[in-house]
Scaffold this active site. Structure first.
Site, PDB file in Angstrom:
ATOM      1  N   GLY A  67     -16.526   2.371 -17.122  1.00 47.38           N
ATOM      2  CA  GLY A  67     -16.341   3.484 -18.030  1.00 47.38           C
ATOM      3  C   GLY A  67     -14.886   3.898 -18.062  1.00 47.38           C
ATOM      4  O   GLY A  67     -14.138   3.645 -17.128  1.00 47.38           O
ATOM      5  N   SER A  68     -14.467   4.555 -19.151  1.00 46.82           N
ATOM      6  CA  SER A  68     -13.121   5.116 -19.191  1.00 46.82           C
ATOM      7  C   SER A  68     -13.112   6.443 -18.444  1.00 46.82           C
ATOM      8  O   SER A  68     -14.149   6.920 -17.991  1.00 46.82           O
ATOM      9  CB  SER A  68     -12.687   5.333 -20.640  1.00 46.82           C
ATOM     10  N   GLY A  69     -11.929   7.023 -18.309  1.00 47.63           N
ATOM     11  CA  GLY A  69     -11.815   8.297 -17.617  1.00 47.63           C
ATOM     12  C   GLY A  69     -11.346   8.145 -16.187  1.00 47.63           C
ATOM     13  O   GLY A  69     -11.214   9.130 -15.464  1.00 47.63           O
ATOM     14  N   HIS A  70     -11.102   6.900 -15.761  1.00 41.55           N
ATOM     15  CA  HIS A  70     -10.623   6.650 -14.399  1.00 41.55           C
ATOM     16  C   HIS A  70      -9.176   6.171 -14.392  1.00 41.55           C
ATOM     17  O   HIS A  70      -8.709   5.619 -13.413  1.00 41.55           O
ATOM     18  CB  HIS A  70     -11.485   5.589 -13.722  1.00 41.55           C
ATOM     19  N   LYS A  79     -17.739  -2.523 -10.121  1.00 37.21           N
ATOM     20  CA  LYS A  79     -18.043  -1.417  -9.216  1.00 37.21           C
ATOM     21  C   LYS A  79     -19.562  -1.236  -9.192  1.00 37.21           C
ATOM     22  O   LYS A  79     -20.226  -1.369 -10.225  1.00 37.21           O
ATOM     23  CB  LYS A  79     -17.351  -0.125  -9.686  1.00 37.21           C
ATOM     24  N   ASP A  95     -22.930  -0.781 -14.752  1.00 35.55           N
ATOM     25  CA  ASP A  95     -21.892  -1.818 -14.689  1.00 35.55           C
ATOM     26  C   ASP A  95     -22.479  -3.141 -14.257  1.00 35.55           C
ATOM     27  O   ASP A  95     -22.185  -4.181 -14.847  1.00 35.55           O
ATOM     28  CB  ASP A  95     -20.783  -1.386 -13.720  1.00 35.55           C
ATOM     29  N   HIS A 103     -17.688  10.177 -11.220  1.00 33.15           N
ATOM     30  CA  HIS A 103     -18.180  10.469 -12.575  1.00 33.15           C
ATOM     31  C   HIS A 103     -18.770  11.860 -12.632  1.00 33.15           C
ATOM     32  O   HIS A 103     -19.578  12.161 -13.496  1.00 33.15           O
ATOM     33  CB  HIS A 103     -19.278   9.503 -12.993  1.00 33.15           C
TER      34      HIS A 103
END
Ligand SMILES: Nc1ncnc2c1ncn2[C@@H]1O[C@H](COP(=O)(O)OP(=O)(O)O)[C@@H](O)[C@H]1O
Ligand SMILES: Nc1ncnc2c1ncn2[C@@H]1O[C@H](COP(=O)(O)OP(=O)(O)O)[C@@H](O)[C@H]1O
Ligand SMILES: [Mg+2]
Ligand SMILES: [Mg+2]
Ligand SMILES: [Mg+2]
Ligand SMILES: [Mg+2]
Lengths: 331, 210, 331, 210
Positions: free
Chosen positions: A54-57, A105, A110, A219
């Protein structure tokens, strides 16, 4: 929600465009995908490394694309695993004929999406290996559950597997060293404040003015427990001891340390945490080979940090020290 | 009871309506024990599905549900994308070139879909996942066959969804919470309940507004 | 106030200790001071570069100490200029016989304290030159006032003056190139949220849920105006146009761009801002030589960003591209 | 009126008490038009000064105020450190080896201190800085000499401090605000007012608790 964004539903695409515009010599985007690869990809005769999630990391994972680390990074929606077709595009784009390693991960989403992508790639005759990072000791390790999450320790997997791949090793060798890092790296995090997924518009959880969350995921998943807020030294000790115990670190072993900020925590505070971490390790007579302090695996604008310890043998030490030239990790 | 492409479209459109309406609610369930995106994921995915199927003429159920499954796989991501996507793909494979099916065939195809979910996610009954709604509901449809009472289906789906509240999650993101996951309804079980509720409503022949 | 700290009055010392513990091969602390210098300082036959200011702007300035940039950094209390004795210690520690350049951000306190330190150094026979960075176009440029503040553009001064010093240039030459960068770099910032000075325990200013501050300083000093919150594209345009107009940028000129996060703003948002910045510059036919996106000059955990544009001539371009090996800036 | 080392100590201790009490207030004034550290800076600096002078026997005013000035320069930082530090250093240079002074000498020494502030900060009357309190107060002391009425000094210091409210800042951090600096009292003018208030109280012979 106060964010420097335009449309909450377009943040990933706009971010990726902004990245490529900023670093055209380093990154290129596979058209109509959320895949960024090294500008020279595919590198012939080298195992290709793909990670993502996911994005945001950010800077994970595109910030680690470059010489000595990843070949490609796939971005899903914020905190949501990318879809198999996108991952498949990344695999094709970085395949230099020597096979592709997927660094995943350990999240159900994922794992499943990368698995499906691997099936697609194999159907096209591309040799694919997968490793699953599960460094988060906050979560119980059990065969009957999803197991442990992958968090900041993943960056060490990118670094070390990337270095070996850069030397021309085979897919099996790169996979093996990645699995060794996974065995040897443990992490744990905590949060002082939640973060807001742009499309949700509201914080994923609540923390009182005097509360913090120990064992936080990346998250906004709740951690092990909510406790009263503690001073930095106490936080450092709690997280570090859990990690050290799990690793069963012994005297005079060598380690690398990562103090990772979750997004809103000033570097000042991360260094204050590191002070205590270094002191405890020195007391235990553990040898700190190197320390990385900064933002490597974030959760949007969450305040908090994670501590990762990587046990080093000679091979890992050498590969950790090897040169790397990416946006967020240079040696 | 006969189920055809028109019924299938009704089902998916109706499900999408529910998901759009319940987007916030599903997300709030996921915030409690997950990462707060289940509503967003489902709403985004089924919106795309509805766009996809809207302008297409489908000759049989197989091609229709293949589009549903593929779209979910390509547009959702996360855990729910592969799970629901795989379910509809397996479902479509059972319905290849079928123009209409009866209740028994429907149950069998859904049973294949459930198998897809199981092999993808490796969750068992009681792990606090979508399986906890799918398995009993599919069992009911298989055993009732042509005699299925749609209201009984709705009742059972809701009951099984409610039952996830007291479970400790063993699979998916909520499993990281261990015992702290107890006391919250599973978001995926809830979206699955909507899926079966929408199906039952279509089976009952309820009309709907597009 | 939620911070990962121990004692609010000890944050600077603990941070500095944590830094040296993390990077013992790169940085050393002058005992009993807040001065960090390159581990090999003083470098004989090289002009020494010293910068510094209040703490809370990390990685500024110690993050830029190393080969090709600064020789020493002096940290004051949070947002408070360091005292002259500390600056004097830094000057002595980096003096390799060729003189020392002080890079000062234009704040009354910094200017006065660095001036006093320079007087002390000159009394001891050390050759000292001073440059004052004033890149913040949010503030009116006037002879009758304190003039403009120094903000993120300062990092370009460190980089370019540092590169020239590394080549063995004289103090006059290094001072001259520093002044050229100062003439050619302009910046402007904005904030979405305030930050909390640890010892104060409360935010320095208030912003409503729908408000942002345009022309924000890096210490929580209010900016030009409070406005309703805008989307990223609008913010980027407002800041960039003010900078571009002030620089009187012309077609086909070359520039370097810096999108600087103030502390709590996710990299994702900075890249979204960069997307618009790059698009506007491309439209104007300005050539973007390089772009730097990340945290360079922060304000603790403030959310917001600044945009800096540096006009490049051949000399500056070459020096910007020269190698640098510091914690927060590597080439 | 005679002013000696004991009076000098009283002055500084009293000033420190006021600064500790008003730390939050001064900081809030600085938050409005500066960076919110003036109270912290002054309280930290004078706390150190008081620690420093506490255990030392001073033979004359010059060495006493040299310690005050040096400690401020070494411990405060920011704008106020060099300004107040330089002021007390210049002050001390006028009082070299003096054991006690009269009102005229006090005024002259303070005038030298003001010159130190001016040459360090280059601020003029009306720039909304500490100069706006120092200059009129020192003028008053110079013209009144031995006839100085301490209450008049307090009144004037307060009035001049209040007057900074309507000024537009031209020097210091508040100058970045331009017209937005109007309507707020200057923090430095306020700490200077405390400085003169404490002095006047000592001159009046008020006792104090350490
Ligand atoms: N292994 C699994 N098998 C079946 N269902 C699962 C599994 N893992 C998770 N789920 C379901 O997925 C739901 C979460 O979906 P979603 O929030 O969209 O994905 P993510 O967890 O990746 O954010 C859970 O509520 C659960 O019902
Ligand atoms: N050039 C100057 N001359 C005289 N006084 C000044 C000058 N600049 C600032 N000041 C005073 O300093 C005060 C601010 O001090 P302080 O907050 O401690 O330092 P900083 O501004 O560095 O944070 C202002 O309120 C003003 O009275
Ligand atoms: Mg998710
Ligand atoms: Mg979820
Ligand atoms: Mg200050
Ligand atoms: Mg101040």
């Amino acid at each position: 929600m106060k964010k420097l964004i335009n449309d909450p539903n377009q943040v990933v695409m706009e971010m990726l465009e902004g990245m490529v515009l900023a670093h055209p010599g380093k990154l290129k985007q596979i058209p109509d995908t959320t895949v960024l690869v090294r500008s020279e990809a595919p590198v012939e005769g080298k195992v290709g490394l793909v990670s993502g999630g996911g994005s945001g990391h950010e800077p994970s994972h595109a910030g680690f694309v470059g010489k000595g680390m990843l070949d490609g990074a796939v971005s899903g929606e914020v905190f949501t695993s990318p879809t198999p077709d996108q991952i498949f595009e990344a695999i094709k784009a970085v395949n230099g004929g020597k096979g592709v390693l997927l660094i995943i991960k350990n999240y159900t989403g994922d794992v499943m999406n990368f698995e499906m992508a691997a099936e697609m790639a194999e159907a096209e005759g591309i040799n694919v290996a997968k490793v699953v990072v599960n460094d988060d000791v906050a979560v119980e390790d059990s065969l009957y559950t999803s197991g442990r999450r992958g968090i900041a320790g993943t960056v060490f997997v990118h670094k070390i597997a990337g270095a070996l791949a850069e030397q021309g090793a085979s897919l099996e060798e790169v996979e093996a060293v990645a699995n060794k890092v996974i065995k040897y790296v443990k992490s744990m995090g905590m949060a002082l404040t939640p973060c807001i997924v742009p499309a949700a518009g509201e914080p994923g959880f609540q923390l009182g003015d005097e509360e913090m969350e120990i064992g936080m995921g990346i998250h906004g998943e709740p951690g092990i427990e909510k406790t009263k807020i503690q001073v930095a030294d106490q936080v450092a000790e709690t997280l570090l001891m859990k990690v050290v115990d799990d690793l069963q670190l012994k005297e005079s072993e060598k380690v690398a340390v990562m103090i990772n900020g979750l997004g809103a925590t000033p570097l000042m505070e991360l260094y204050i945490v590191n002070k205590k971490v270094a002191e405890i390790l020195q007391e235990k007579n553990v040898k700190i080979h190197d320390t990385f302090v900064g933002e490597f695996m974030t959760s949007l604008e969450m305040a908090g940090c994670s501590i990762s310890i990587l046990r080093l043998d000679n091979q890992l030490l050498e590969l950790l020290d090897a040169s790397a030239d990416t946006l967020a990790f240079k040696r | 009871m006969l189920f055809d492409v028109s019924g299938a479209k009704h089902w998916i459109v109706r499900l999408n309506q529910k998901l759009q309406e319940q987007k916030k609610y599903l997300t709030s369930l996921d915030q409690a024990i997950g990462d707060g995106d289940h509503g967003l994921n489902m709403a985004r995915g089924f919106q795309e599905v509805v766009l996809k199927i809207h302008d297409t003429e489908y000759k049989d159920l197989g091609t229709f549900f293949k589009d549903v499954g593929m779209t979910l796989i390509l547009k959702v991501g996360g855990a729910s994308g592969p799970l629901y996507g795989t379910a509809f793909l397996k479902f479509s494979m059972e319905l290849k070139e079928k123009k209409e099916i009866n209740g028994i065939e429907l149950g069998e195809a859904l049973s294949a879909a459930l198998e897809g979910i199981r092999s993808r996610g490796r969750a068992q009954l009681g792990d606090k996942t979508i399986v906890d709604v799918w398995e009993p509901v599919v069992d009911l449809m298989m055993s009732e066959g042509e005699n299925l009472n749609p209201d009984e289906l709705i009742r059972l789906a809701n009951e099984k969804m409610e039952d996830t509240k007291d479970m400790e999650a063993k699979k998916g993101r909520a499993a990281y919470l261990g015992k702290r996951s107890i006391g919250h309804i599973d978001p995926g079980a809830t979206s699955s309940m909507y899926l079966f509720e929408a199906l039952a409503e279509v089976l009952k022949g309820e009309s709907y507004e597009e």
